[in-house]
Write a protein that holds these residues in place. Structure first.
Motif, PDB file in Angstrom:
ATOM      1  N   SER A 258      94.108   1.459  45.936  1.00  0.00           N
ATOM      2  CA  SER A 258      94.415   0.062  46.239  1.00  0.00           C
ATOM      3  C   SER A 258      95.895  -0.133  46.539  1.00  0.00           C
ATOM      4  CB  SER A 258      94.006  -0.834  45.062  1.00  0.00           C
ATOM      5  OG  SER A 258      94.691  -0.441  43.880  1.00  0.00           O
ATOM      6  N   MET A 259      96.708   0.887  46.238  1.00  0.00           N
ATOM      7  CA  MET A 259      98.145   0.822  46.521  1.00  0.00           C
ATOM      8  C   MET A 259      98.622   2.201  46.974  1.00  0.00           C
ATOM      9  SD  MET A 259      99.514   0.551  42.573  1.00  0.00           S
ATOM     10  CE  MET A 259      98.217  -0.586  42.085  1.00  0.00           C
ATOM     11  N   SER A 260      99.607   2.223  47.865  1.00  0.00           N
ATOM     12  CA  SER A 260     100.099   3.485  48.411  1.00  0.00           C
ATOM     13  C   SER A 260     101.292   3.965  47.598  1.00  0.00           C
ATOM     14  CB  SER A 260     100.492   3.319  49.881  1.00  0.00           C
ATOM     15  OG  SER A 260     100.906   4.552  50.437  1.00  0.00           O
ATOM     16  N   LEU A 261     101.004   4.648  46.486  1.00  0.00           N
ATOM     17  CA  LEU A 261     102.042   5.211  45.632  1.00  0.00           C
ATOM     18  C   LEU A 261     101.764   6.691  45.422  1.00  0.00           C
ATOM     19  CD1 LEU A 261     102.358   2.448  42.879  1.00  0.00           C
ATOM     20  CD2 LEU A 261     104.032   2.976  44.654  1.00  0.00           C
ATOM     21  N   PRO A 262     102.803   7.530  45.399  1.00  0.00           N
ATOM     22  CA  PRO A 262     102.568   8.968  45.190  1.00  0.00           C
ATOM     23  C   PRO A 262     102.000   9.238  43.806  1.00  0.00           C
ATOM     24  CG  PRO A 262     104.920   8.470  45.082  1.00  0.00           C
ATOM     25  CD  PRO A 262     104.239   7.228  45.563  1.00  0.00           C
ATOM     26  N   LYS A 263     101.035  10.144  43.753  1.00  0.00           N
ATOM     27  CA  LYS A 263     100.416  10.543  42.484  1.00  0.00           C
ATOM     28  C   LYS A 263     100.490  12.057  42.366  1.00  0.00           C
ATOM     29  CE  LYS A 263      96.867   8.233  43.919  1.00  0.00           C
ATOM     30  NZ  LYS A 263      97.512   7.326  44.869  1.00  0.00           N
ATOM     31  N   GLN A 264     100.882  12.523  41.204  1.00  0.00           N
ATOM     32  CA  GLN A 264     101.061  13.957  41.031  1.00  0.00           C
ATOM     33  C   GLN A 264      99.727  14.689  41.048  1.00  0.00           C
ATOM     34  OE1 GLN A 264     103.492  14.830  37.631  1.00  0.00           O
ATOM     35  NE2 GLN A 264     105.352  14.046  38.587  1.00  0.00           N
ATOM     36  N   VAL A 265      99.784  15.939  41.501  1.00  0.00           N
ATOM     37  CA  VAL A 265      98.618  16.806  41.556  1.00  0.00           C
ATOM     38  C   VAL A 265      99.051  18.182  41.072  1.00  0.00           C
ATOM     39  CG1 VAL A 265      99.050  17.407  43.983  1.00  0.00           C
ATOM     40  CG2 VAL A 265      96.741  17.652  43.034  1.00  0.00           C
ATOM     41  N   ALA A 266      98.127  18.940  40.458  1.00  0.00           N
ATOM     42  CA  ALA A 266      98.478  20.245  39.904  1.00  0.00           C
ATOM     43  C   ALA A 266      97.256  21.149  39.904  1.00  0.00           C
ATOM     44  CB  ALA A 266      99.006  20.092  38.472  1.00  0.00           C
ATOM     45  N   PHE A 267      97.515  22.449  39.861  1.00  0.00           N
ATOM     46  CA  PHE A 267      96.457  23.430  39.652  1.00  0.00           C
ATOM     47  C   PHE A 267      96.328  23.684  38.155  1.00  0.00           C
ATOM     48  CE2 PHE A 267      97.753  24.472  44.018  1.00  0.00           C
ATOM     49  CZ  PHE A 267      96.512  24.530  44.636  1.00  0.00           C
ATOM     50  N   GLY A 268      95.103  23.943  37.714  1.00  0.00           N
ATOM     51  CA  GLY A 268      94.853  24.281  36.319  1.00  0.00           C
ATOM     52  C   GLY A 268      93.884  25.436  36.210  1.00  0.00           C
ATOM     53  N   GLY A 271      94.307  28.266  38.633  1.00  0.00           N
ATOM     54  CA  GLY A 271      93.988  27.920  40.012  1.00  0.00           C
ATOM     55  C   GLY A 271      92.532  27.619  40.275  1.00  0.00           C
ATOM     56  N   LYS A 272      91.708  27.615  39.244  1.00  0.00           N
ATOM     57  CA  LYS A 272      90.283  27.347  39.436  1.00  0.00           C
ATOM     58  C   LYS A 272      89.999  25.867  39.635  1.00  0.00           C
ATOM     59  CE  LYS A 272      88.870  31.318  36.628  1.00  0.00           C
ATOM     60  NZ  LYS A 272      88.181  31.757  35.385  1.00  0.00           N
ATOM     61  N   VAL A 273      90.877  25.006  39.099  1.00  0.00           N
ATOM     62  CA  VAL A 273      90.661  23.564  39.218  1.00  0.00           C
ATOM     63  C   VAL A 273      91.896  22.892  39.799  1.00  0.00           C
ATOM     64  CG1 VAL A 273      89.048  23.550  37.270  1.00  0.00           C
ATOM     65  CG2 VAL A 273      91.465  23.031  36.872  1.00  0.00           C
ATOM     66  N   VAL A 274      91.664  21.716  40.389  1.00  0.00           N
ATOM     67  CA  VAL A 274      92.728  20.850  40.887  1.00  0.00           C
ATOM     68  C   VAL A 274      92.671  19.560  40.087  1.00  0.00           C
ATOM     69  CG1 VAL A 274      93.509  19.471  42.855  1.00  0.00           C
ATOM     70  CG2 VAL A 274      92.771  21.840  43.200  1.00  0.00           C
ATOM     71  N   VAL A 275      93.821  19.129  39.571  1.00  0.00           N
ATOM     72  CA  VAL A 275      93.899  17.956  38.705  1.00  0.00           C
ATOM     73  C   VAL A 275      94.832  16.936  39.350  1.00  0.00           C
ATOM     74  CG1 VAL A 275      94.415  17.127  36.383  1.00  0.00           C
ATOM     75  CG2 VAL A 275      93.632  19.489  36.712  1.00  0.00           C
ATOM     76  N   GLY A 276      94.398  15.685  39.408  1.00  0.00           N
ATOM     77  CA  GLY A 276      95.236  14.669  40.021  1.00  0.00           C
ATOM     78  C   GLY A 276      95.045  13.300  39.406  1.00  0.00           C
ATOM     79  N   GLY A 277      96.033  12.439  39.593  1.00  0.00           N
ATOM     80  CA  GLY A 277      95.998  11.083  39.068  1.00  0.00           C
ATOM     81  C   GLY A 277      95.298  10.120  40.012  1.00  0.00           C
ATOM     82  N   SER A 278      95.407   8.824  39.696  1.00  0.00           N
ATOM     83  CA  SER A 278      94.735   7.799  40.492  1.00  0.00           C
ATOM     84  C   SER A 278      95.357   6.445  40.172  1.00  0.00           C
ATOM     85  CB  SER A 278      93.234   7.764  40.157  1.00  0.00           C
ATOM     86  OG  SER A 278      93.035   7.218  38.857  1.00  0.00           O
ATOM     87  N   ASP A 279      94.847   5.406  40.842  1.00  0.00           N
ATOM     88  CA  ASP A 279      95.259   4.053  40.470  1.00  0.00           C
ATOM     89  C   ASP A 279      94.086   3.282  39.872  1.00  0.00           C
ATOM     90  OD1 ASP A 279      93.717   3.591  42.674  1.00  0.00           O
ATOM     91  OD2 ASP A 279      95.217   2.429  43.784  1.00  0.00           O
ATOM     92  N   ASN A 280      93.071   4.027  39.400  1.00  0.00           N
ATOM     93  CA  ASN A 280      91.919   3.375  38.770  1.00  0.00           C
ATOM     94  C   ASN A 280      91.720   3.818  37.318  1.00  0.00           C
ATOM     95  OD1 ASN A 280      90.938   5.954  39.050  1.00  0.00           O
ATOM     96  ND2 ASN A 280      89.474   5.455  40.670  1.00  0.00           N
ATOM     97  N   GLY A 281      92.804   4.290  36.690  1.00  0.00           N
ATOM     98  CA  GLY A 281      92.750   4.637  35.282  1.00  0.00           C
ATOM     99  C   GLY A 281      92.175   5.996  34.965  1.00  0.00           C
ATOM    100  N   LEU A 282      91.891   6.825  35.988  1.00  0.00           N
ATOM    101  CA  LEU A 282      91.238   8.110  35.779  1.00  0.00           C
ATOM    102  C   LEU A 282      92.130   9.281  36.173  1.00  0.00           C
ATOM    103  CD1 LEU A 282      87.687   7.360  37.270  1.00  0.00           C
ATOM    104  CD2 LEU A 282      88.378   7.268  34.862  1.00  0.00           C
ATOM    105  N   VAL A 283      91.917  10.413  35.501  1.00  0.00           N
ATOM    106  CA  VAL A 283      92.436  11.701  35.944  1.00  0.00           C
ATOM    107  C   VAL A 283      91.241  12.493  36.469  1.00  0.00           C
ATOM    108  CG1 VAL A 283      93.594  13.832  35.285  1.00  0.00           C
ATOM    109  CG2 VAL A 283      94.273  11.675  34.220  1.00  0.00           C
ATOM    110  N   TYR A 284      91.343  12.985  37.706  1.00  0.00           N
ATOM    111  CA  TYR A 284      90.247  13.723  38.317  1.00  0.00           C
ATOM    112  C   TYR A 284      90.458  15.224  38.146  1.00  0.00           C
ATOM    113  CZ  TYR A 284      88.657   9.470  40.709  1.00  0.00           C
ATOM    114  OH  TYR A 284      88.191   8.210  40.997  1.00  0.00           O
ATOM    115  N   VAL A 285      89.378  15.932  37.797  1.00  0.00           N
ATOM    116  CA  VAL A 285      89.391  17.388  37.715  1.00  0.00           C
ATOM    117  C   VAL A 285      88.352  17.918  38.699  1.00  0.00           C
ATOM    118  CG1 VAL A 285      89.158  19.407  36.223  1.00  0.00           C
ATOM    119  CG2 VAL A 285      90.018  17.254  35.265  1.00  0.00           C
ATOM    120  N   PHE A 286      88.809  18.677  39.715  1.00  0.00           N
ATOM    121  CA  PHE A 286      87.949  19.184  40.773  1.00  0.00           C
ATOM    122  C   PHE A 286      87.798  20.698  40.693  1.00  0.00           C
ATOM    123  CE2 PHE A 286      90.054  15.410  42.478  1.00  0.00           C
ATOM    124  CZ  PHE A 286      89.024  14.705  43.070  1.00  0.00           C
TER     125      PHE A 286
END
Length: 322
Positions: A258-268, A271-286
């Motif tokens: 909903s807003m264009s702000l940079p959000k950090q992303v990292a490998f975990g 390197g098997k997973v990608v972790v990133g933030g959001s503007d909806n209160g969640l941390v995503y693990v892919f």
């Protein structure tokens, strides 16, 4: 935004991660979080300067660095070690161009002392930092990006003296992320312009350039797997190959921001997973290979909470976010 860091640890249960704890003792805005290489310490940085916690005891440690009013808001922070010793050194940069190094006191392991501080160049904001252990002599090699389009590499020697290796001005790129390659070359990612380049470790000359198919809000590199991932500021995070042609490998889709702000992303998880933030209160693990969402970690109390800053520990599999 008030500080409410949340720790999640890898779990053997049905959920991949479980909540460990929340800390609520930093009342200012937070722009950087860093877990030490041994997984024992957390550094939190922002408008109230730098604070350090022992993660296991959840107790704040004492720091001799209390100059954020004169040196500016802390904008980025990293932990580093040398090949000679496993002792952790905290390095952070500020909005007024100061780079500061803290290390455990020789007389009190619960106290961190400032060992070096310098204002770089014309005092523009330090936007990003990275480190590399250079030799058995105990030297640290630090890459620094600043708001005035300069990337420089410095060496902190065993006597805590800071020396310049090189400094280069980029033509049209404000560095948002810098990362050392295994051979000490420096990867540089431009803020929002989608550009990526590799600089030679000796003099900063450009040895590789690439234009990604998305903007770059933040970037992380996994050299062993030959990939990097960026916050694309549109629909999630995009994976690329370091030796590729700029075509994306896959996108890890989140809810449309909903807003264009940079959000950090990292490998975990190596390197098997990608972790990133959001503007909806969640941390995503892919899942890095498939792009599948493995888990969403609830950090904020509302669906509109901004999770802009994260840190991932490679030692013990826990993640921390604000």
């Amino acid at each position: 935004m008030s500080f409410l860091p949340t720790f999640f640890n890898k779990s053997a249960q049905l959920q991949r991660y479980k909540l460990l704890t929340r800390l609520t003792t930093y009342s200012g805005s937070v722009y950087a979080l860093a877990i030490s290489n041994d997984g024992n310490l957390l550094a939190c940085a922002g408008t109230e300067g730098i604070k350090i916690w022992d993660i296991k005891s959840q107790k704040e440690l004492t720091s001799s660095s209390h100059h954020h009013e004169s040196r500016g808001t802390v904008s980025c922070a990293i932990w580093s070690t040398t090949r000679k010793t496993a002792a952790e050194t905290l390095c952070y940069g500020t909005g007024l161009g100061y780079i500061i190094f803290l290390r455990h006191s020789l007389t009190n392991q619960k106290t961190f002392q400032e060992i070096c501080a310098r204002r770089l160049g014309s005092g523009f904001e330090i936007t990003c930092l990275s480190w590399h252990s250079t030799s058995s002599e105990g030297n640290l090699r630090i890459a620094v990006g600043t708001r005035d389009k300069i990337v420089q590499v410095l060496t902190l020697n065993a006597s805590s003296q800071l020396q310049s290796v090189f400094a280069v001005r980029l033509e049209n790129m404000v560095p948002k992320s810098v990362v050392f390659a295994d051979n000490r070359d420096v990867y540089v990612f431009g803020l929002y312009d989608g550009n990526f380049m590799k600089l030679k470790d000796e003099d900063g000359s450009v040895v590789q350039e690439m234009s990604c198919k998305s903007v770059i809000g933040h970037a992380a590199v996994h050299s062993k797997r030959g990939v990097f991932v960026v916050d694309n500021a549109a629909d999630g995070f995009t994976l690329y190959r370091l030796d590729g042609d700029g075509e994306p490998v896959r996108t890890f889709a989140t809810a449309v921001p909903s807003m264009s702000l940079p959000k950090q992303v990292a490998f975990g998880e190596e390197g098997k997973v990608v972790v990133g933030g959001s503007d909806n209160g969640l941390v995503y693990v892919f899942n890095r290979k498939t792009g599948q969402i493995l888990e969403t970690l609830h950090h904020a109390d509302t669906d509109s909470g901004l999770v802009q800053t994260i840190s991932v520990s490679v030692k013990i599999g826990w993640k921390e976010c604000d």
